[in-house]
Design an enzyme around this catalytic site. Structure first.
Site, PDB file in Angstrom:
ATOM      1  N   HIS A   1     -14.749  -2.592   9.837  1.00  0.00           N
ATOM      2  CA  HIS A   1     -14.240  -2.657   8.646  1.00  0.00           C
ATOM      3  C   HIS A   1     -13.891  -4.151   8.613  1.00  0.00           C
ATOM      4  CE1 HIS A   1     -11.741  -2.959   5.192  1.00  0.00           C
ATOM      5  NE2 HIS A   1     -10.487  -3.448   5.765  1.00  0.00           N
TER       6      HIS A   1
ATOM      7  N   VAL B   1      -5.360   2.138   8.957  1.00  0.00           N
ATOM      8  CA  VAL B   1      -5.468   1.370   7.642  1.00  0.00           C
ATOM      9  C   VAL B   1      -5.015  -0.081   7.985  1.00  0.00           C
ATOM     10  CG1 VAL B   1      -4.715   0.907   5.363  1.00  0.00           C
ATOM     11  CG2 VAL B   1      -4.879   3.442   5.946  1.00  0.00           C
TER      12      VAL B   1
ATOM     13  N   ILE C   1       0.935  -1.232   0.128  1.00  0.00           N
ATOM     14  CA  ILE C   1       0.101  -0.016  -0.097  1.00  0.00           C
ATOM     15  C   ILE C   1       0.768   1.429   0.026  1.00  0.00           C
ATOM     16  CG2 ILE C   1      -1.700   1.353   1.158  1.00  0.00           C
ATOM     17  CD1 ILE C   1      -2.873  -1.265   2.064  1.00  0.00           C
TER      18      ILE C   1
ATOM     19  N   ASP D   1     -14.082   0.445   1.079  1.00  0.00           N
ATOM     20  CA  ASP D   1     -15.425  -0.398   1.151  1.00  0.00           C
ATOM     21  C   ASP D   1     -16.446   0.517   0.653  1.00  0.00           C
ATOM     22  OD1 ASP D   1     -14.215  -2.455   2.937  1.00  0.00           O
ATOM     23  OD2 ASP D   1     -14.281  -0.856   4.476  1.00  0.00           O
TER      24      ASP D   1
ATOM     25  N   ASN E   1      -4.999  -3.558   9.557  1.00  0.00           N
ATOM     26  CA  ASN E   1      -6.113  -4.420  10.379  1.00  0.00           C
ATOM     27  C   ASN E   1      -5.860  -5.285  11.630  1.00  0.00           C
ATOM     28  OD1 ASN E   1      -8.384  -3.846   8.732  1.00  0.00           O
ATOM     29  ND2 ASN E   1      -7.403  -5.243   7.004  1.00  0.00           N
TER      30      ASN E   1
ATOM     31  N   ASN F   1      -1.024  -6.676  17.190  1.00  0.00           N
ATOM     32  CA  ASN F   1      -1.242  -5.271  16.752  1.00  0.00           C
ATOM     33  C   ASN F   1      -1.901  -4.390  17.702  1.00  0.00           C
ATOM     34  OD1 ASN F   1      -0.306  -5.523  13.880  1.00  0.00           O
ATOM     35  ND2 ASN F   1      -2.087  -6.827  13.536  1.00  0.00           N
TER      36      ASN F   1
END
Ligand code: NAX
Length: 340
Positions: free
Chosen positions: A200, A143, A25, A172, A145, A119
């Protein structure tokens, strides 16, 4: 390209911090931050952050950015220490995270609960650094996840009310607009007010009830409830997986474009009658419990403040879908309670 004089483009300066900068990304995102279209007449200073094992790769990216002739590019600084990178950041794009399926500290990360914890720990440290070192009105877009819960952990650790934390649902929303436009056979720009409610994740609710085609109801333009329930909603929810199956890698350029679109939506007043999608801290709007980072319809005021649009209505079916996604957010929050 038109000639830009120093006087024109030196008017403003902005500091943008990007984590996961050597990822896929990042490669698509970072050039778009400095191309002069997003931050107009503004010099953009980049702080690019990676984990120590990968940070050297950023030297190569910096070389490419230098070689690309971007008049809006200011400084490029490379870090493997987020805290050092975070000073005076105006925008934080938290893309870096440990993906499911990799071996981390000797263990293969397969369970969502493990992913949340690993995370989550990263986002405690990043949040603290942003809260203390980031600019007063810094905006943060998560961003990586699981984006909503990572943002919740980060925001909590930052403990700075002047900063705005969001998790990205623009991808989305863009996917949903594209599917509606294809069904109607119109241009994507003719679809507006596309709200992604909730998490998300595959429980998100892409809201066809409030979406507009040329300022009138998408629901009326398509008038095929079966298609909305059995095709549109599951296709938006599962689009990430479909891209992985087709491309052999997860969405990258579309995710980067969505991050750019989110920044654009936050930096410019929202057009009357429209909204944009991101997940933000709930204050009880739409009966979503306070203290969750949830996808809502948002607008940016001319003052720059970002607010939840409060006057949309949902059918009982829509409310039920939102409440399922909210339940997932509640469960994720419980799984990381020790980090909050
Ligand atoms: P990549 O694996 O290509 O890149 C991630 C990069 O992050 C790696 O270079 C890694 O070294 C770095 N990283 C990991 N931990 C870090 C840390 N603590 N500090 C700094 N850097 C760190 O993944 P990519 O395809 O770029 O995706 C990045 C994240 O976006 C993933 O978590 C992915 O799940 C998520 N996505 C979120 C989307 C959304 O709409 N919210 C859509 C796209 C994407 O799936």
């Amino acid at each position: 390209m038109s000639h830009i004089t120093n006087e024109e483009f030196m008017k403003k300066e902005i500091n943008v911090v990007v984590t996961g900068a050597a990822g896929q990304i990042g490669y698509s995102l970072i050039p778009r931050l400095i191309d002069g279209n997003l931050f107009k007449d503004t010099i953009v200073n980049l702080s690019l952050v990676e984990i120590p094992q990968v940070v050297e790769k950023l030297e190569g990216l910096a070389m490419e950015l230098d070689d690309s002739y971007f008049p809006h590019l200011g400084s490029i600084d490379i870090y493997d220490d987020f805290s050092a990178a975070s000073h005076n950041g105006n925008w934080f794009l938290l893309v870096g995270s440990i993906p499911r399926g990799i071996v981390y500290k000797g263990k293969k990360i397969e369970e969502r609960s493990d992913l949340l914890k690993i995370n989550g720990g990263i986002f405690v440290d990043q949040g603290k650094a942003i809260g203390s070192n980031g600019a007063n009105e810094a905006k943060v877009l998560v961003v990586g996840n699981p984006a909503n819960t990572n943002a919740l952990i980060g925001m909590n650790a930052a403990n700075n009310k002047d900063q705005t934390w969001m998790a990205m649902t623009m991808l989305d929303s863009n996917r949903a607009k594209s599917m509606l436009a294809k069904k109607i056979n119109c241009n994507v720009s003719e679809i507006s007010k596309m709200v992604i409610w909730g998490n998300h994740s595959p429980t998100m609710y892409p809201d066809f009830e409030n979406a507009l085609y040329k300022n009138s109801s998408v629901k009326e333009a398509i008038s095929d409830l079966d298609w909305f329930s059995n095709s549109f909603i599951p296709s938006v929810q599962q689009r990430g997986k479909a891209v992985i199956d087709a491309r052999g890698a997860s969405s990258a350029t579309s995710a980067a474009k969505a991050a750019i679109d989110t920044i654009h939506a936050c930096e410019n007043p929202t057009l009357s009658g429209d909204c944009f999608s991101a997940a933000i801290m709930s204050d009880g709007a739409y009966d979503v419990p306070e203290g969750l980072i949830c996808g809502f319809p948002l607008m940016t005021l001319s003052s720059g403040k970002i607010e939840i649009i409060r006057d949309l209505s949902l059918s009982d079916g829509g409310k039920q879908r939102l409440s399922q996604s909210v339940q997932e957010l509640i469960d994720e929050k419980s799984a990381v309670q020790d980090l909050l």
